[in-house]
Enzyme design. Structure first.
Site, PDB file in Angstrom:
ATOM      1  N   ARG A  98       0.821  -1.212   0.000  1.00 54.00           N
ATOM      2  CA  ARG A  98       0.000   0.000   0.000  1.00 54.00           C
ATOM      3  C   ARG A  98       0.858   1.266   0.000  1.00 54.00           C
ATOM      4  O   ARG A  98       0.579   2.225  -0.727  1.00 54.00           O
ATOM      5  CB  ARG A  98      -0.920  -0.002   1.204  1.00 54.00           C
ATOM      6  CG  ARG A  98      -1.946   1.122   1.241  1.00 54.00           C
ATOM      7  CD  ARG A  98      -3.008   0.943   0.160  1.00 54.00           C
ATOM      8  NE  ARG A  98      -2.672   1.614  -1.089  1.00 54.00           N
ATOM      9  CZ  ARG A  98      -3.115   1.225  -2.277  1.00 54.00           C
ATOM     10  NH1 ARG A  98      -3.887   0.162  -2.403  1.00 54.00           N
ATOM     11  NH2 ARG A  98      -2.778   1.880  -3.363  1.00 54.00           N
ATOM     12  N   LYS A 133       2.950  24.861  -3.334  1.00 52.09           N
ATOM     13  CA  LYS A 133       1.657  24.270  -2.955  1.00 52.09           C
ATOM     14  C   LYS A 133       1.748  22.746  -3.066  1.00 52.09           C
ATOM     15  O   LYS A 133       1.134  22.117  -3.930  1.00 52.09           O
ATOM     16  CB  LYS A 133       0.543  24.829  -3.837  1.00 52.09           C
ATOM     17  CG  LYS A 133       0.355  26.334  -3.662  1.00 52.09           C
ATOM     18  CD  LYS A 133      -0.677  26.884  -4.631  1.00 52.09           C
ATOM     19  CE  LYS A 133      -0.809  28.394  -4.493  1.00 52.09           C
ATOM     20  NZ  LYS A 133      -1.757  28.972  -5.474  1.00 52.09           N
ATOM     21  N   LYS A 165       5.716  38.822  -2.433  1.00 49.46           N
ATOM     22  CA  LYS A 165       4.384  38.586  -2.973  1.00 49.46           C
ATOM     23  C   LYS A 165       3.428  39.687  -2.509  1.00 49.46           C
ATOM     24  O   LYS A 165       3.833  40.643  -1.847  1.00 49.46           O
ATOM     25  CB  LYS A 165       3.905  37.196  -2.573  1.00 49.46           C
ATOM     26  CG  LYS A 165       4.761  36.096  -3.214  1.00 49.46           C
ATOM     27  CD  LYS A 165       4.341  34.699  -2.779  1.00 49.46           C
ATOM     28  CE  LYS A 165       2.981  34.312  -3.311  1.00 49.46           C
ATOM     29  NZ  LYS A 165       3.013  34.137  -4.787  1.00 49.46           N
ATOM     30  N   GLU A 199       6.149  39.880  -7.147  1.00 52.47           N
ATOM     31  CA  GLU A 199       4.822  39.660  -7.734  1.00 52.47           C
ATOM     32  C   GLU A 199       4.107  41.001  -7.873  1.00 52.47           C
ATOM     33  O   GLU A 199       4.093  41.804  -6.940  1.00 52.47           O
ATOM     34  CB  GLU A 199       4.014  38.731  -6.831  1.00 52.47           C
ATOM     35  CG  GLU A 199       2.571  38.534  -7.270  1.00 52.47           C
ATOM     36  CD  GLU A 199       1.787  37.720  -6.256  1.00 52.47           C
ATOM     37  OE1 GLU A 199       2.047  36.506  -6.161  1.00 52.47           O
ATOM     38  OE2 GLU A 199       0.941  38.294  -5.551  1.00 52.47           O
ATOM     39  N   ASP A 220       0.657  38.413 -11.876  1.00 51.44           N
ATOM     40  CA  ASP A 220      -0.316  37.543 -11.216  1.00 51.44           C
ATOM     41  C   ASP A 220      -1.739  37.860 -11.654  1.00 51.44           C
ATOM     42  O   ASP A 220      -2.210  39.002 -11.528  1.00 51.44           O
ATOM     43  CB  ASP A 220      -0.200  37.705  -9.704  1.00 51.44           C
ATOM     44  CG  ASP A 220      -1.044  36.690  -8.951  1.00 51.44           C
ATOM     45  OD1 ASP A 220      -0.989  35.497  -9.294  1.00 51.44           O
ATOM     46  OD2 ASP A 220      -1.759  37.097  -8.025  1.00 51.44           O
TER      47      ASP A 220
END
Length: 302
Positions: A98, A133, A165, A199, A220
């Site tokens: 598994r 992410k 950012k 950004e 962005d």
């Protein structure tokens, strides 16, 4: 390729999670001397990633288990393909199955999705890259899977680059600081080997960011028309990265604007695990019967 030591650490933790005090079913049901052969079979087409991880699950469970690799990371395959063969003590194979499949299916799903994005931008200058992410604890494996799918990696962690950012810029703005001057100060504080990325979400921010010395400017959630305008304004003075609103349906149009990089969070946060199975095909103690190379029907151990 991900380092062996890192693979072993991740896989060992997964095995400990899955069988903290042993595999009660295999230890009570399967004879200690039983051996088995099992095949890794693709239920659907895709791109393979994680062969070393798959093999490590069996090796760390029982070093007597032998994994024969019939395909390599980055190889495309069709449904029904036999990708690997596993032979050895049956208890160990059943215990590791598994974890081996979970990680391989996850990595192959990321590689397959990445390959789709890479194909969609073929013929353009755009490079497909991942983001942070990622699944906690699995970043190194998922980054490898992106590479196996033909993509590239963005920064690995917060320690690897200066990347300002929207929330960083919001804090600076709230303090009344000049953006260009703030970036110049950051540049002075950075190691000379580090990279500065900023950004922006509006075209009118580009000049100030360029003046601050950005190496990469991330546009962005820009429309395609604004992406083209952004590429024109930057005019080769920085790497141009597009981010936000990227899907398989939109990535080709985004790439056509002339951006250098397209970052896609979906590569790792939304990839579906690929359908791969491990089928026990024969007891290693008796002759192997003739069977089609791509047969996928499991055969119980007598």
């Amino acid at each position: 390729m991900t380092r062996t030591r890192e693979i072993d650490r991740i896989v060992a933790e997964a095995l400990d999670e899955d069988a903290p005090w042993g595999d009660l079913t295999s230890e009570t049901l399967i004879p200690r001397t039983a051996t088995a052969t099992a095949e890794l079979v693709a239920r659907e087409p895709g791109v393979l990633s994680g062969v070393e991880v798959f093999a490590a699950a069996f090796r760390l469970t029982d070093p007597r288990i032998v994994v024969e690799r019939l395909a390599a990371d980055g190889d495309p395959f069709d449904a029904g393909a036999v990708l690997a063969r596993v032979q050895g003590p049956a208890r160990g194979i059943l215990t590791a199955e598994r974890v081996a499949l979970n990680l391989l299916q996850r990595m192959s799903g990321v590689a397959t999705l990445t390959a789709g994005y890479v194909a969609a931008v073929a013929g353009t200058r755009a490079r497909i890259v991942d983001t942070r992410k990622t699944t906690p604890g699995l970043r190194s494996l998922e980054r490898q899977a992106v590479r196996d799918g033909g993509g590239s990696n963005h920064r690995r962690s917060l320690s690897d680059a200066v990347m300002a950012k929207d929330n960083h810029l919001a804090v600076l703005t709230a303090d009344g600081r000049d953006l260009t001057e703030a970036l110049r100060v950051a540049r002075d504080r950075m190691p000379h080997t580090a990279h500065l990325e900023v950004e922006v979400d509006r075209l009118d921010q580009i000049d100030a960011v360029l003046a601050g010395g950005a190496d990469t400017i991330m546009l962005d959630n820009f429309s395609t028309d604004d992406l083209r305008e952004g590429v024109s304004r930057i005019a080769g003075r920085a790497v141009v990265e597009a981010s936000g609103g990227v899907s398989l349906d939109t990535v080709g149009e985004i790439a056509s604007t002339g951006v250098d990089v397209i970052s896609v969070g979906a590569l790792t946060h939304s990839a579906r695990a690929l359908d791969l199975g491990l089928d026990v095909v024969i007891d290693a103690g008796r002759p192997e019967p003739a069977r089609p190379a791509l047969q996928t029907t499991a055969e119980a151990i007598p």
